[in-house]
Design a protein around this motif. Structure first.
Motif, PDB file in Angstrom:
ATOM      1  N   ASN A   1       7.410  12.321  -9.676  1.00  0.00           N
ATOM      2  CA  ASN A   1       7.602  13.569  -8.938  1.00  0.00           C
ATOM      3  C   ASN A   1       6.256  14.149  -8.478  1.00  0.00           C
ATOM      4  N   LYS A   2       5.263  14.074  -9.350  1.00  0.00           N
ATOM      5  CA  LYS A   2       3.916  14.552  -8.988  1.00  0.00           C
ATOM      6  C   LYS A   2       3.335  13.690  -7.870  1.00  0.00           C
ATOM      7  N   PHE A   3       3.521  12.396  -7.953  1.00  0.00           N
ATOM      8  CA  PHE A   3       3.053  11.469  -6.921  1.00  0.00           C
ATOM      9  C   PHE A   3       3.649  11.842  -5.565  1.00  0.00           C
ATOM     10  N   ILE A   4       4.940  12.114  -5.537  1.00  0.00           N
ATOM     11  CA  ILE A   4       5.644  12.400  -4.286  1.00  0.00           C
ATOM     12  C   ILE A   4       5.173  13.720  -3.675  1.00  0.00           C
ATOM     13  N   ASN A   5       4.883  14.699  -4.522  1.00  0.00           N
ATOM     14  CA  ASN A   5       4.626  16.049  -4.026  1.00  0.00           C
ATOM     15  C   ASN A   5       3.155  16.444  -3.950  1.00  0.00           C
ATOM     16  N   ASP A   6       2.255  15.611  -4.449  1.00  0.00           N
ATOM     17  CA  ASP A   6       0.840  15.968  -4.495  1.00  0.00           C
ATOM     18  C   ASP A   6       0.007  14.818  -3.945  1.00  0.00           C
ATOM     19  N   GLU A   7      -0.513  14.997  -2.738  1.00  0.00           N
ATOM     20  CA  GLU A   7      -1.256  13.910  -2.081  1.00  0.00           C
ATOM     21  C   GLU A   7      -2.511  13.544  -2.862  1.00  0.00           C
ATOM     22  N   ASN A   8      -3.200  14.528  -3.431  1.00  0.00           N
ATOM     23  CA  ASN A   8      -4.409  14.232  -4.210  1.00  0.00           C
ATOM     24  C   ASN A   8      -4.081  13.370  -5.420  1.00  0.00           C
ATOM     25  N   TYR A   9      -2.986  13.693  -6.093  1.00  0.00           N
ATOM     26  CA  TYR A   9      -2.554  12.893  -7.243  1.00  0.00           C
ATOM     27  C   TYR A   9      -2.151  11.491  -6.787  1.00  0.00           C
ATOM     28  N   ARG A  10      -1.470  11.410  -5.675  1.00  0.00           N
ATOM     29  CA  ARG A  10      -1.043  10.135  -5.105  1.00  0.00           C
ATOM     30  C   ARG A  10      -2.234   9.210  -4.865  1.00  0.00           C
ATOM     31  N   ASN A  11      -3.327   9.768  -4.400  1.00  0.00           N
ATOM     32  CA  ASN A  11      -4.509   8.966  -4.071  1.00  0.00           C
ATOM     33  C   ASN A  11      -5.126   8.301  -5.296  1.00  0.00           C
ATOM     34  N   LYS A  12      -4.840   8.831  -6.492  1.00  0.00           N
ATOM     35  CA  LYS A  12      -5.390   8.242  -7.716  1.00  0.00           C
ATOM     36  C   LYS A  12      -4.898   6.813  -7.928  1.00  0.00           C
ATOM     37  N   PHE A  13      -3.724   6.488  -7.381  1.00  0.00           N
ATOM     38  CA  PHE A  13      -3.144   5.164  -7.590  1.00  0.00           C
ATOM     39  C   PHE A  13      -3.760   4.118  -6.668  1.00  0.00           C
ATOM     40  N   GLY A  14      -4.341   4.553  -5.563  1.00  0.00           N
ATOM     41  CA  GLY A  14      -5.045   3.629  -4.677  1.00  0.00           C
ATOM     42  C   GLY A  14      -4.139   2.734  -3.842  1.00  0.00           C
ATOM     43  N   PHE A  15      -2.875   3.116  -3.666  1.00  0.00           N
ATOM     44  CA  PHE A  15      -1.986   2.319  -2.837  1.00  0.00           C
ATOM     45  C   PHE A  15      -2.322   2.519  -1.363  1.00  0.00           C
ATOM     46  N   ILE A  60      19.041   0.005  -1.754  1.00  0.00           N
ATOM     47  CA  ILE A  60      18.075  -0.867  -2.419  1.00  0.00           C
ATOM     48  C   ILE A  60      17.938  -0.420  -3.871  1.00  0.00           C
ATOM     49  N   VAL A  61      18.355  -1.263  -4.770  1.00  0.00           N
ATOM     50  CA  VAL A  61      18.275  -0.970  -6.215  1.00  0.00           C
ATOM     51  C   VAL A  61      17.364  -2.005  -6.838  1.00  0.00           C
ATOM     52  N   GLY A  62      16.097  -1.722  -7.244  1.00  0.00           N
ATOM     53  CA  GLY A  62      15.486  -0.437  -7.246  1.00  0.00           C
ATOM     54  C   GLY A  62      14.533  -0.208  -6.055  1.00  0.00           C
ATOM     55  N   PRO A  63      14.186   1.027  -5.922  1.00  0.00           N
ATOM     56  CA  PRO A  63      13.363   1.463  -4.808  1.00  0.00           C
ATOM     57  C   PRO A  63      11.901   1.044  -4.987  1.00  0.00           C
ATOM     58  N   ILE A  64      11.138   1.111  -3.900  1.00  0.00           N
ATOM     59  CA  ILE A  64       9.727   0.716  -3.979  1.00  0.00           C
ATOM     60  C   ILE A  64       8.939   1.702  -4.831  1.00  0.00           C
ATOM     61  N   LYS A  65       9.448   2.905  -5.030  1.00  0.00           N
ATOM     62  CA  LYS A  65       8.737   3.873  -5.883  1.00  0.00           C
ATOM     63  C   LYS A  65       8.665   3.416  -7.337  1.00  0.00           C
ATOM     64  N   SER A  66       9.431   2.386  -7.699  1.00  0.00           N
ATOM     65  CA  SER A  66       9.288   1.829  -9.055  1.00  0.00           C
ATOM     66  C   SER A  66       7.897   1.241  -9.267  1.00  0.00           C
ATOM     67  N   GLN A  67       7.154   1.027  -8.166  1.00  0.00           N
ATOM     68  CA  GLN A  67       5.783   0.522  -8.271  1.00  0.00           C
ATOM     69  C   GLN A  67       4.862   1.518  -8.973  1.00  0.00           C
ATOM     70  N   ILE A  68       5.197   2.778  -8.969  1.00  0.00           N
ATOM     71  CA  ILE A  68       4.330   3.800  -9.584  1.00  0.00           C
ATOM     72  C   ILE A  68       4.160   3.546 -11.084  1.00  0.00           C
ATOM     73  N   PRO A  69       5.240   3.421 -11.867  1.00  0.00           N
ATOM     74  CA  PRO A  69       5.039   3.086 -13.283  1.00  0.00           C
ATOM     75  C   PRO A  69       4.723   1.611 -13.517  1.00  0.00           C
ATOM     76  N   HIS A  70       5.080   0.742 -12.563  1.00  0.00           N
ATOM     77  CA  HIS A  70       4.866  -0.692 -12.761  1.00  0.00           C
ATOM     78  C   HIS A  70       3.391  -1.077 -12.683  1.00  0.00           C
ATOM     79  N   ASN A  71       2.668  -0.491 -11.753  1.00  0.00           N
ATOM     80  CA  ASN A  71       1.258  -0.838 -11.606  1.00  0.00           C
ATOM     81  C   ASN A  71       0.494  -0.385 -12.847  1.00  0.00           C
ATOM     82  N   LYS A  72      -0.318  -1.290 -13.395  1.00  0.00           N
ATOM     83  CA  LYS A  72      -0.940  -1.025 -14.695  1.00  0.00           C
ATOM     84  C   LYS A  72      -1.943   0.122 -14.678  1.00  0.00           C
TER      85      LYS A  72
END
Length: 439
Positions: A77-91, A274-286
């Motif tokens: 939820n934070k990833f979706i709503n906060d661009e600065n937080y999103r950038n931490k993942f480097g996608f 699509i089950v599951g969605p591409i957003k599953s990559q958020i917890p999947h990426n180490k």
């Protein structure tokens, strides 16, 4: 009786009649060789001793599943709503576009396997999170089925009531539950999607057959065989696809994006579920392990969740040697492990204890600033196991426990052991039959 005592009972039973049980083990090997318990076309290595989990263990697994799922939903939820937080993942921006797509169902990671190092006393550390292409259900199903036919299982059942975990019908139920959250169609057409040449076909066939027995159309399809229809749905040979059970991992999707444009456009259109969605990559990426421990994550978690992270997530940093004390990391190499952020099946993972100082230094420099993580090496818990192929009948093996999570509920366990620092098939690991011992 706790799990440690049950294991001892099993080993003692084998030692009372070593020769007969060895013959039984050799018969079991023949059965496995003829079965669908395969990985990359080869029979799965196993030991003649299952993993037994008690009601107490199962309750622990349910608590772990619930707490970690709640944490991940907050992170997503934070990833979706906060661009600065999103950038931490480097996608990449391209991948973020797919991650940010809305879904018609609640869970952002409908199927997962949480791999943990779980000890007899219930203490544990996380190893990794698989929310993208979670697999190995068929190895577990086949080994447990075959073990139940052995002399050892029949003898042990005289004292203990144990059953395997059910991992196929339960996922079929949950997938259809997920679809029904926003659809009235009672007979959806289902595609199990992955590149067939990279797939666990025996497992896919088993899932396909479970859906077909329910009267549903289901096929195993490569994403490059799928076409986008004018109505926005995905199609295979003129058959409309209502549900994609996505086994195609995100990395393979990204690496092949030019060859699967219709499939990707269909994901964007959102007509085929699509089950599951591409957003599953958020917890999947180490890299999520690093981000979980940072202050701007801990501040939106509650106190219980913060303590959970501090106790159960290993120290994790990006492998950027300019920002790290390389001399300390080399000197204390046995305390560290390095791993790529987004490969699977333990590819590219290296534990410091398996290398000389010079070799370890070379590995660090080779993977510096190369999408690698430096992580605390947690020595997996060891248990005494029966090993008919070893020099001694009993020997200690390192353990890893995979918790299958369907629609954020715990459903079963995938058990592996090994002799090396890293426990996996490519590191000479073994898969074990797994059972729930019921009171």
């Amino acid at each position: 009786m706790n799990r440690e005592e049950i294991d001892k009972k099993y080993r003692d039973m084998i030692k009372e009649n070593i020769d007969d049980y060895k013959k039984d083990y050799l018969d079991m090997k023949k059965m496995v060789k003829k079965s669908d318990a395969t990985y990359k076309g080869e029979p799965v290595p196993f030991l003649y001793m299952p993993k037994f989990y008690t009601d107490e263990d199962v309750n622990n697994f349910k608590d772990i599943t619930t707490t970690m799922s709640d944490i991940f939903k907050k992170v997503i939820n934070k990833f979706i709503n906060d661009e600065n937080y999103r950038n931490k993942f480097g996608f990449s921006d391209w991948l973020n576009e797919l991650i940010l797509l809305p879904t018609n169902y609640e869970s952002p990671f409908p199927i997962a396997r949480f791999d943990i190092f779980y000890n007899y006393d219930g203490n544990f550390k996380f190893c990794e999170i698989n929310t993208d292409g979670s697999s190995a259900m068929n190895e577990e199903r086949e080994l447990s089925r075959i073990f139940l036919e052995t002399k050892a299982a029949k003898e042990f059942k005289k004292e203990f009531n144990f059953k395997p975990f059910e991992l196929f019908e339960s996922w079929a139920d949950e997938l259809l539950n997920i679809y029904s959250e926003n659809h009235d169609n009672k007979s959806p057409n289902i595609a199990i999607v992955d590149f067939v040449n990279k797939s666990s076909m025996d497992e896919f066939v088993e899932f396909r057959n479970r859906f077909r027995k329910r009267g549903l159309w289901c096929e195993i399809i490569s994403p490059d065989e799928i076409e986008l229809g004018e109505d926005g749905f995905l199609y295979f040979e003129s058959k409309r696809i209502d549900i994609v059970y996505r086994r195609l991992v995100t990395k393979d999707l990204v690496d092949n994006k030019e060859n699967i444009k219709d499939f990707i456009e269909g994901i964007k259109m959102g007509k085929t579920e699509i089950v599951g969605p591409i957003k599953s990559q958020i917890p999947h990426n180490k890299i999520v392990f690093k981000i979980l421990q940072e202050e701007d994550t801990l501040e939106f978690l509650n106190e219980e969740e913060r303590e959970f992270i501090k106790k159960h997530i290993p120290y994790t940093k990006e492998l950027l040697l300019d920002n790290l004390d390389i001399n300390e990391i080399i000197k204390n190499k046995d305390e560290y492990i390095i791993k790529p952020m987004d490969l699977y099946a333990s590819k590219g993972v290296h534990a410091g204890e398996e290398y000389t100082l010079d070799e370890w230094e070379s590995l660090l420099k080779e993977n510096d600033n190369n999408n690698y993580l430096l992580q605390e090496y947690f020595n997996p818990p060891e248990t005494l196991m029966i090993d008919y192929d070893g020099e001694e009948l009993e020997r200690k093996f390192k353990n890893i426990t995979g918790l299958y999570v369907y629609n954020e509920k715990f459903y079963g366990v995938y058990s592996r052991v090994g002799k090396k620092a890293i426990i996996s098939g490519i590191h000479d690991g073994y898969t074990l039959p797994t059972f729930h011992v019921r009171r």
